[in-house]
Design an enzyme around this catalytic site. Sequence first.
Site, PDB file in Angstrom:
ATOM      1  N   CYS A   1       0.838  -1.199   0.000  1.00  0.00           N
ATOM      2  CA  CYS A   1       0.000   0.000   0.000  1.00  0.00           C
ATOM      3  C   CYS A   1       0.880   1.258   0.000  1.00  0.00           C
ATOM      4  O   CYS A   1       1.998   1.243  -0.537  1.00  0.00           O
ATOM      5  CB  CYS A   1      -0.972  -0.018   1.182  1.00  0.00           C
TER       6      CYS A   1
ATOM      7  N   ASP B   1      -3.649   1.272  10.060  1.00  0.00           N
ATOM      8  CA  ASP B   1      -4.851   2.102  10.212  1.00  0.00           C
ATOM      9  C   ASP B   1      -5.342   2.042  11.645  1.00  0.00           C
ATOM     10  O   ASP B   1      -5.997   2.959  12.126  1.00  0.00           O
ATOM     11  CB  ASP B   1      -5.952   1.645   9.264  1.00  0.00           C
TER      12      ASP B   1
HETATM   13  C1  RUB Z   1      -4.059   3.134   3.516  1.00  0.00           C
HETATM   14  C2  RUB Z   1      -3.318   2.146   4.353  1.00  0.00           C
HETATM   15  C3  RUB Z   1      -2.033   2.619   4.960  1.00  0.00           C
HETATM   16  C4  RUB Z   1      -2.327   3.142   6.375  1.00  0.00           C
HETATM   17  C5  RUB Z   1      -1.119   3.825   6.976  1.00  0.00           C
HETATM   18  O1  RUB Z   1      -5.339   2.670   3.134  1.00  0.00           O
HETATM   19  O2  RUB Z   1      -3.753   1.036   4.590  1.00  0.00           O
HETATM   20  O3  RUB Z   1      -1.119   1.565   5.061  1.00  0.00           O
HETATM   21  O4  RUB Z   1      -3.399   4.050   6.342  1.00  0.00           O
HETATM   22  O5  RUB Z   1      -0.802   4.964   6.221  1.00  0.00           O
HETATM   23  P1  RUB Z   1      -6.244   3.643   2.220  1.00  0.00           P
HETATM   24  P2  RUB Z   1      -0.074   6.213   6.906  1.00  0.00           P
HETATM   25  O6  RUB Z   1      -5.478   3.939   0.981  1.00  0.00           O
HETATM   26  O7  RUB Z   1      -7.490   2.835   1.979  1.00  0.00           O
HETATM   27  O8  RUB Z   1      -6.535   4.883   3.040  1.00  0.00           O
HETATM   28  O9  RUB Z   1       1.200   5.666   7.487  1.00  0.00           O
HETATM   29  O10 RUB Z   1       0.181   7.190   5.795  1.00  0.00           O
HETATM   30  O11 RUB Z   1      -0.985   6.756   7.958  1.00  0.00           O
END
Ligand code: RUB
Length: 330
Positions: A144, A213
């Site tokens: 991701c 998340d």
């Molecule tokens: C994003 C996702 C990321 C976390 C952490 O999912 O799973 O790994 O949110 O990201 P989506 P961060 O694209 O559905 O929002 O470290 O930037 O908070």
Amino acid sequence: MGAVFQFWGEKLSFLRKVEKIAEDIKTMRVRGAARIARTAVEGLIITAEESEAKNEEEYLKDLKISSKILVSARPTAVSLPNGIRYVMKRVLKAYRDGAKLEELREETIRVGREFIQNSFKAIEKIGEIGARRIRDGDVILTHCNSSAALSVIITAHRQGKKITVYATETRPRFQGHITVERLVREGIDVRLIVDSAVNYYMDGVDKVIVGADAVASNGAVVNKIGTSLIAASAYLSGVNFFVAAETYKFSPETTAGRLIEIEQRDPTEVVDREFLKKNKGVKVLNPAFDVTPPQHIDLIITERGIIPPQAAIIILTEVFGWFVEEEDMY
Ligand code: RUB
């Protein structure tokens, strides 16, 4: 412009802006748990700046309306309610301590900015701490697009360590492409793979680093769908699995036994309407996140330091206290 629109445009302009922010989060124009939280908190700052409340009670009502709209935008990223709570808790305390309307507005803006600034600082700190665990020559796999995980990788790279990254494309929304663009811009050697190629390449990987998340009180981590399969694959191959997560991703509700809701998104993110029309009756399931058990996680990198997943409860009690507050915040 008609009278009704004028009424909305003038009197409820903050509400329209907050609704637009919530819509941007829902449709993922704003995405990633950290950015979602910061943007939602900006919604509260806008409310503070633009609410036309005439007294403290009206003002708190406006803040609660905004909070409710923002919190319901996406259900899984705990950073979102935690960000809203960070602000609301302090503003409600100021109100109980006798703060007047203007002071309440100022407090909202001050603590809102403080949360946003702390978020950026936490991500930087996670980079600094996490980079100590990266060795020169490491091959890292990420899934991701996580600003916290990227902070670790980019910090290590900027320290002069030679790193190769496998980035999954991350079906169905292809956030892996954003990760690739970022890493290429940094001059990092990156290979894009389809999600199902993870196990095929795992033997050549030294560390997996992903974001979160939500982190539950038992150390389970909720992250983009597919993360738990990657963790299982890493576990079977004896590859370290690291999670980079700011403490506002930890879920206080889970200490009280609540579960983290996994968002189900629209089938059209997976297949087009034509496919659905042609195959009437097919149910296309599109969970956006999954749960990785603590047994498959080696450590969680937070801005307060590195912890084993089993120590999540310590972070939760230190940051949020033992009791989940039931105060009416939104
Ligand atoms: C994003 C996702 C990321 C976390 C952490 O999912 O799973 O790994 O949110 O990201 P989506 P961060 O694209 O559905 O929002 O470290 O930037 O908070």
